[in-house]
Design a protein around this motif. Sequence first.
Motif, mmCIF file in Angstrom:
data_model
loop_
_atom_site.group_PDB
_atom_site.id
_atom_site.type_symbol
_atom_site.label_atom_id
_atom_site.label_comp_id
_atom_site.label_asym_id
_atom_site.label_seq_id
_atom_site.Cartn_x
_atom_site.Cartn_y
_atom_site.Cartn_z
ATOM 1 N N UNK A 9 0.832 -1.203 0.000
ATOM 2 C CA UNK A 9 0.000 0.000 0.000
ATOM 3 C C UNK A 9 0.866 1.252 0.000
ATOM 4 N N UNK A 10 1.946 1.246 0.798
ATOM 5 C CA UNK A 10 2.837 2.405 0.861
ATOM 6 C C UNK A 10 3.553 2.604 -0.469
ATOM 7 N N UNK A 11 3.904 1.502 -1.133
ATOM 8 C CA UNK A 11 4.705 1.568 -2.357
ATOM 9 C C UNK A 11 3.874 1.299 -3.602
ATOM 10 N N UNK A 12 2.610 1.652 -3.574
ATOM 11 C CA UNK A 12 1.717 1.300 -4.676
ATOM 12 C C UNK A 12 2.135 1.919 -6.001
ATOM 13 N N UNK A 13 2.943 2.982 -5.956
ATOM 14 C CA UNK A 13 3.400 3.607 -7.192
ATOM 15 C C UNK A 13 4.749 3.073 -7.654
ATOM 16 N N UNK A 14 5.261 2.063 -6.976
ATOM 17 C CA UNK A 14 6.578 1.531 -7.320
ATOM 18 C C UNK A 14 6.487 0.045 -7.614
ATOM 19 N N UNK A 15 6.343 -0.363 -8.874
ATOM 20 C CA UNK A 15 6.216 -1.776 -9.204
ATOM 21 C C UNK A 15 7.452 -2.585 -8.869
ATOM 22 N N UNK A 16 8.635 -1.937 -8.822
ATOM 23 C CA UNK A 16 9.853 -2.669 -8.521
ATOM 24 C C UNK A 16 9.814 -3.196 -7.095
ATOM 25 N N UNK A 17 9.458 -2.340 -6.131
ATOM 26 C CA UNK A 17 9.322 -2.766 -4.744
ATOM 27 C C UNK A 17 8.246 -3.827 -4.619
ATOM 28 N N UNK A 18 7.117 -3.605 -5.261
ATOM 29 C CA UNK A 18 5.972 -4.491 -5.099
ATOM 30 C C UNK A 18 6.321 -5.913 -5.534
ATOM 31 N N UNK A 19 7.065 -6.028 -6.627
ATOM 32 C CA UNK A 19 7.445 -7.351 -7.116
ATOM 33 C C UNK A 19 8.317 -8.083 -6.104
ATOM 34 N N UNK A 20 9.305 -7.390 -5.568
ATOM 35 C CA UNK A 20 10.211 -8.018 -4.612
ATOM 36 C C UNK A 20 9.473 -8.467 -3.357
ATOM 37 N N UNK A 21 8.621 -7.605 -2.819
ATOM 38 C CA UNK A 21 7.916 -7.930 -1.589
ATOM 39 C C UNK A 21 7.021 -9.152 -1.795
ATOM 40 N N UNK A 22 6.341 -9.229 -2.916
ATOM 41 C CA UNK A 22 5.449 -10.357 -3.166
ATOM 42 C C UNK A 22 6.213 -11.676 -3.278
ATOM 43 N N UNK A 23 7.425 -11.595 -3.752
ATOM 44 C CA UNK A 23 8.221 -12.810 -3.870
ATOM 45 C C UNK A 23 8.651 -13.344 -2.506
ATOM 46 N N UNK A 24 8.668 -12.482 -1.466
ATOM 47 C CA UNK A 24 9.213 -12.860 -0.162
ATOM 48 C C UNK A 24 8.209 -13.589 0.729
ATOM 49 N N UNK A 25 6.942 -13.513 0.440
ATOM 50 C CA UNK A 25 5.966 -14.176 1.300
ATOM 51 C C UNK A 25 5.146 -13.189 2.088
ATOM 52 N N UNK A 26 4.426 -13.669 3.090
ATOM 53 C CA UNK A 26 3.449 -12.854 3.792
ATOM 54 C C UNK A 26 4.039 -11.975 4.886
ATOM 55 N N UNK A 27 5.141 -12.396 5.502
ATOM 56 C CA UNK A 27 5.700 -11.630 6.610
ATOM 57 C C UNK A 27 7.198 -11.474 6.412
ATOM 58 N N UNK A 70 16.552 5.955 -7.247
ATOM 59 C CA UNK A 70 15.106 5.767 -7.331
ATOM 60 C C UNK A 70 14.806 4.438 -8.009
ATOM 61 N N UNK A 71 13.529 4.076 -8.018
ATOM 62 C CA UNK A 71 13.024 2.925 -8.771
ATOM 63 C C UNK A 71 13.811 1.648 -8.456
ATOM 64 N N UNK A 72 14.278 0.947 -9.476
ATOM 65 C CA UNK A 72 14.896 -0.358 -9.248
ATOM 66 C C UNK A 72 16.165 -0.255 -8.419
ATOM 67 N N UNK A 73 16.939 0.827 -8.599
ATOM 68 C CA UNK A 73 18.155 0.997 -7.807
ATOM 69 C C UNK A 73 17.820 1.112 -6.325
ATOM 70 N N UNK A 74 16.776 1.884 -6.001
ATOM 71 C CA UNK A 74 16.341 2.003 -4.607
ATOM 72 C C UNK A 74 15.842 0.663 -4.086
ATOM 73 N N UNK A 75 15.106 -0.049 -4.925
ATOM 74 C CA UNK A 75 14.605 -1.373 -4.524
ATOM 75 C C UNK A 75 15.745 -2.309 -4.182
ATOM 76 N N UNK A 76 16.780 -2.326 -5.014
ATOM 77 C CA UNK A 76 17.887 -3.245 -4.796
ATOM 78 C C UNK A 76 18.602 -2.958 -3.475
ATOM 79 N N UNK A 77 18.769 -1.675 -3.154
ATOM 80 C CA UNK A 77 19.426 -1.311 -1.894
ATOM 81 C C UNK A 77 18.546 -1.669 -0.703
ATOM 82 N N UNK A 78 17.317 -1.192 -0.731
ATOM 83 C CA UNK A 78 16.437 -1.366 0.427
ATOM 84 C C UNK A 78 16.084 -2.826 0.676
ATOM 85 N N UNK A 79 15.813 -3.583 -0.365
ATOM 86 C CA UNK A 79 15.347 -4.960 -0.173
ATOM 87 C C UNK A 79 16.452 -5.863 0.370
#
Length: 208
Positions: A20-38, A195-204
């Motif tokens: 919900x927080x990252x609804x405008x960022x598909x890169x984050x959303x993809x990674x989070x969904x791959x990780x499971x529920x928690x 931003x975008x995928x670069x931010x996703x790679x660092x944060x995830x």
Amino acid sequence: KFVATGRFLPSAVSIGVIIAVLENSPYFRYTIRKRGDRMFLQYYVTESTTKNRVNIEINAATKADLDATRNGWQTVWNTDFILDPQKEKYAAKTEDGEIIALGAYCVRKGSVAVYIAYIESQPESNPTLVEHKKYSGIGKAMIAFGIQLSIDASCNGVVVFEAKTDDLEQHYIRDFGARPVASLYPDGPKTFMIADEAAKNIFSSYLF
């Protein structure tokens, strides 16, 4: 709730809240969904000698934390630039209370990015002061924290910062996927954005 409160202990995070927080960022959303529920967020650095991971907490810096920079740090954190109330100051510490780094961030609601004004490693890990760093990965962890502040401020994980040297400029581009943007100040250091995928790679890399 996934928010920047100034204290970041390992804690379970709901996948639905993050999406919900990252609804405008598909890169984050993809990674989070791959990780499971928690999952949980845990920042860390690496001890250079042993290569062991050392967990760190990032909290709002106290006066004592800033005063500690009088003892051998490259910068004493008592200047008008650092103490500007618009800059939020944070300290990264090990579980034993060792200060690993300090960071100053400008977080404004409605802005398009969080500005990382200054990050400094402890003297033992500052490449300007020592040949062999005690810990590695400090800069990445502090940038990831800036990305988290950006997420909480509805800036979609976007951060901007300046490269003080040519070596740092190449480091940010090569290792963090930073992109040059218009300079924040005329005749000032070059400014970069993550931003975008670069931010996703660092944060995830701090999500488990």
